[in-house]
Write a protein that holds these residues in place. Structure first.
Motif, PDB file in Angstrom:
ATOM      1  N   LYS A  33       0.841  -1.188   0.000  1.00 42.49           N
ATOM      2  CA  LYS A  33       0.000   0.000   0.000  1.00 42.49           C
ATOM      3  C   LYS A  33       0.881   1.244   0.000  1.00 42.49           C
ATOM      4  CE  LYS A  33      -0.541   0.315   5.052  1.00 42.49           C
ATOM      5  NZ  LYS A  33      -1.474   0.202   6.184  1.00 42.49           N
ATOM      6  N   LEU A  34       0.348   2.319  -0.534  1.00 42.04           N
ATOM      7  CA  LEU A  34       0.977   3.628  -0.514  1.00 42.04           C
ATOM      8  C   LEU A  34       0.075   4.575   0.266  1.00 42.04           C
ATOM      9  CD1 LEU A  34       2.131   3.983  -4.241  1.00 42.04           C
ATOM     10  CD2 LEU A  34       3.554   3.389  -2.268  1.00 42.04           C
ATOM     11  N   THR A  35       0.661   5.336   1.196  1.00 39.14           N
ATOM     12  CA  THR A  35      -0.110   6.281   2.005  1.00 39.14           C
ATOM     13  C   THR A  35       0.525   7.659   1.905  1.00 39.14           C
ATOM     14  OG1 THR A  35      -0.629   4.518   3.581  1.00 39.14           O
ATOM     15  CG2 THR A  35      -1.053   6.778   4.289  1.00 39.14           C
ATOM     16  N   LEU A  36      -0.319   8.661   1.685  1.00 34.79           N
ATOM     17  CA  LEU A  36       0.120  10.051   1.682  1.00 34.79           C
ATOM     18  C   LEU A  36      -0.398  10.691   2.961  1.00 34.79           C
ATOM     19  CD1 LEU A  36      -0.676  11.003  -2.031  1.00 34.79           C
ATOM     20  CD2 LEU A  36       1.486  10.178  -1.068  1.00 34.79           C
ATOM     21  N   HIS A  37       0.525  11.173   3.816  1.00 28.59           N
ATOM     22  CA  HIS A  37       0.182  11.777   5.103  1.00 28.59           C
ATOM     23  C   HIS A  37       0.402  13.284   5.045  1.00 28.59           C
ATOM     24  CE1 HIS A  37       0.502   7.780   7.144  1.00 28.59           C
ATOM     25  NE2 HIS A  37       1.571   7.612   6.383  1.00 28.59           N
ATOM     26  N   THR A  38      -0.448  14.045   5.716  1.00 28.98           N
ATOM     27  CA  THR A  38      -0.203  15.473   5.922  1.00 28.98           C
ATOM     28  C   THR A  38      -0.913  15.907   7.195  1.00 28.98           C
ATOM     29  OG1 THR A  38      -0.256  17.661   4.870  1.00 28.98           O
ATOM     30  CG2 THR A  38      -2.203  16.269   4.600  1.00 28.98           C
ATOM     31  N   GLY A  39      -0.381  16.958   7.816  1.00 28.22           N
ATOM     32  CA  GLY A  39      -1.014  17.416   9.048  1.00 28.22           C
ATOM     33  C   GLY A  39      -0.113  18.240   9.923  1.00 28.22           C
ATOM     34  N   HIS A  40      -0.104  17.930  11.229  1.00 29.24           N
ATOM     35  CA  HIS A  40       0.528  18.763  12.236  1.00 29.24           C
ATOM     36  C   HIS A  40       2.007  19.020  11.944  1.00 29.24           C
ATOM     37  CE1 HIS A  40       3.315  16.340  14.830  1.00 29.24           C
ATOM     38  NE2 HIS A  40       2.828  15.401  14.065  1.00 29.24           N
ATOM     39  N   SER A  41       2.490  20.128  12.469  1.00 33.49           N
ATOM     40  CA  SER A  41       3.903  20.519  12.332  1.00 33.49           C
ATOM     41  C   SER A  41       4.366  20.530  10.875  1.00 33.49           C
ATOM     42  CB  SER A  41       4.803  19.588  13.157  1.00 33.49           C
ATOM     43  OG  SER A  41       4.473  19.661  14.526  1.00 33.49           O
ATOM     44  N   GLU A  42       3.417  20.893   9.989  1.00 35.54           N
ATOM     45  CA  GLU A  42       3.731  20.981   8.561  1.00 35.54           C
ATOM     46  C   GLU A  42       4.309  19.678   8.026  1.00 35.54           C
ATOM     47  OE1 GLU A  42       6.166  24.396   7.828  1.00 35.54           O
ATOM     48  OE2 GLU A  42       4.919  25.723   9.056  1.00 35.54           O
ATOM     49  N   THR A  43       3.824  18.556   8.575  1.00 29.49           N
ATOM     50  CA  THR A  43       4.283  17.249   8.126  1.00 29.49           C
ATOM     51  C   THR A  43       3.635  16.868   6.803  1.00 29.49           C
ATOM     52  OG1 THR A  43       4.617  16.452  10.386  1.00 29.49           O
ATOM     53  CG2 THR A  43       4.356  14.792   8.679  1.00 29.49           C
ATOM     54  N   SER A  44       4.436  16.415   5.873  1.00 30.98           N
ATOM     55  CA  SER A  44       3.947  15.806   4.640  1.00 30.98           C
ATOM     56  C   SER A  44       4.880  14.651   4.321  1.00 30.98           C
ATOM     57  CB  SER A  44       3.919  16.819   3.495  1.00 30.98           C
ATOM     58  OG  SER A  44       5.214  17.324   3.226  1.00 30.98           O
ATOM     59  N   ALA A  45       4.318  13.476   4.129  1.00 24.75           N
ATOM     60  CA  ALA A  45       5.164  12.298   3.944  1.00 24.75           C
ATOM     61  C   ALA A  45       4.466  11.266   3.074  1.00 24.75           C
ATOM     62  CB  ALA A  45       5.516  11.687   5.294  1.00 24.75           C
ATOM     63  N   MET A  46       5.277  10.443   2.414  1.00 26.82           N
ATOM     64  CA  MET A  46       4.775   9.293   1.672  1.00 26.82           C
ATOM     65  C   MET A  46       5.292   8.027   2.330  1.00 26.82           C
ATOM     66  SD  MET A  46       5.338   8.100  -2.315  1.00 26.82           S
ATOM     67  CE  MET A  46       4.120   9.237  -2.961  1.00 26.82           C
ATOM     68  N   GLU A  47       4.409   7.075   2.502  1.00 26.43           N
ATOM     69  CA  GLU A  47       4.769   5.799   3.130  1.00 26.43           C
ATOM     70  C   GLU A  47       4.486   4.650   2.177  1.00 26.43           C
ATOM     71  OE1 GLU A  47       3.665   3.149   7.113  1.00 26.43           O
ATOM     72  OE2 GLU A  47       2.541   4.971   6.639  1.00 26.43           O
ATOM     73  N   ALA A  48       5.425   3.743   2.049  1.00 22.14           N
ATOM     74  CA  ALA A  48       5.260   2.540   1.225  1.00 22.14           C
ATOM     75  C   ALA A  48       5.368   1.318   2.128  1.00 22.14           C
ATOM     76  CB  ALA A  48       6.313   2.483   0.133  1.00 22.14           C
ATOM     77  N   THR A  49       4.434   0.407   1.986  1.00 23.08           N
ATOM     78  CA  THR A  49       4.399  -0.811   2.802  1.00 23.08           C
ATOM     79  C   THR A  49       4.332  -2.039   1.903  1.00 23.08           C
ATOM     80  OG1 THR A  49       3.303   0.251   4.686  1.00 23.08           O
ATOM     81  CG2 THR A  49       3.026  -2.119   4.479  1.00 23.08           C
ATOM     82  N   LEU A  50       5.131  -3.037   2.237  1.00 17.00           N
ATOM     83  CA  LEU A  50       5.102  -4.307   1.515  1.00 17.00           C
ATOM     84  C   LEU A  50       4.950  -5.435   2.527  1.00 17.00           C
ATOM     85  CD1 LEU A  50       5.449  -5.896  -1.160  1.00 17.00           C
ATOM     86  CD2 LEU A  50       7.892  -6.013  -0.641  1.00 17.00           C
TER      87      LEU A  50
END
Length: 258
Positions: A33-50
């Motif tokens: 799965k691929l997850t796009l996160h955004t939110g507190h403390s100006e966090t923006s990140a992409m997560e990849a899970t296998l």
């Protein structure tokens, strides 16, 4: 002859019953799965899970994260090795690493899940080490940590959950959230999530994002129990703001200022 026939029929019935009640594999197929996160403390990140099966009863998972935080570059990685019966429970070990520039956090623990009809109880307990290492200044601390989570499935594609996180010998943080998979034909494998977190030192914080599941179409509850366990990335609980403030450089807060 009659007794022999009865014995054969009884044995056939037993084999049929065992086959019908055969346990599903820990991981039904290689998935991701691929997850796009955004939110507190100006966090923006992409997560990849296998996630992949090791044996019928064992699975393995890797989580990789890259992104940005107001304090610097954000990176994270986690690994899971677990036993699971998708109709009953999951038990495994988990290790993770989080970094925001000169701040590092390492965790090693055990995780477990218990499955009920429309409810899942989840727990992680272990030990963590946090470090701040800058030019001419360094500090490290080691503490136990605990994460408790309860997820109620209002339907097979909507999970409502609450979490309690406790680490760094500080007050715990409480989180509520949801994950919703629309389930429409054109949106198979797509879900939305959002979380609201509270910590005495940091106040209220929020995160939201979208997920793309890279496997065959299935319900959200089925994904959670036969595909990938919860990620080892914990966006809002990488470090206690109180710990950071107390151990930062003398001139002030270094990470997670609040």
């Amino acid at each position: 002859m009659k007794k022999s026939t009865q014995a054969v029929l009884a044995l056939a019935g037993l084999v049929t019953a065992v086959s019908a009640s055969a346990v599903e594999p820990a991981v039904d197929a290689i998935n991701g799965k691929l997850t796009l996160h955004t939110g507190h403390s100006e966090t923006s990140a992409m997560e990849a899970t296998l996630t992949a099966p090791v044996t019928d009863s064992l699975g393995i998972q890797v989580d990789l994260v890259s992104g940005n935080h107001e304090a610097g570059n954000l990176s994270a990685a986690a690994g899971h090795l677990f036993w699971r019966n998708p109709e009953n429970a999951m038990v495994g070990v988990i290790g993770s690493w989080h970094a925001i520039d000169d701040f590092k956090n390492y965790r090693l623990g055990v995780e477990a899940e218990k499955f009920f009809t429309n409810f899942t109880a989840h727990a992680i307990a272990g030990y963590e080490r946090s470090e701040i290492d800058t030019s001419g200044y360094s500090v490290a601390d080691e503490d136990p940590y605990l994460k408790l989570k309860g997820s109620w499935y209002a339907n097979e594609n909507l999970a409502l959950y609450a979490k309690l996180n406790h680490h760094h010998d500080s007050s715990p943080s409480e989180t509520i959230g949801f994950e919703w998979q629309p389930g429409y034909q054109d949106f198979i494998g797509f879900s939305l999530y959002a979380e609201l977190d509270h910590h005495d030192d940091a106040g209220y914080r929020g995160m939201f994002g979208i997920r793309f599941y890279l496997d065959a179409g299935k319900s959200l509850i089925k994904r959670h129990r036969s595909a990938d366990p919860d990620s080892g990335y914990d966006a809002m609980n990488i470090a206690s703001p109180a710990w950071i403030a107390a151990h930062s450089q003398p001139q002030g807060c270094y990470v997670f200022c609040s």
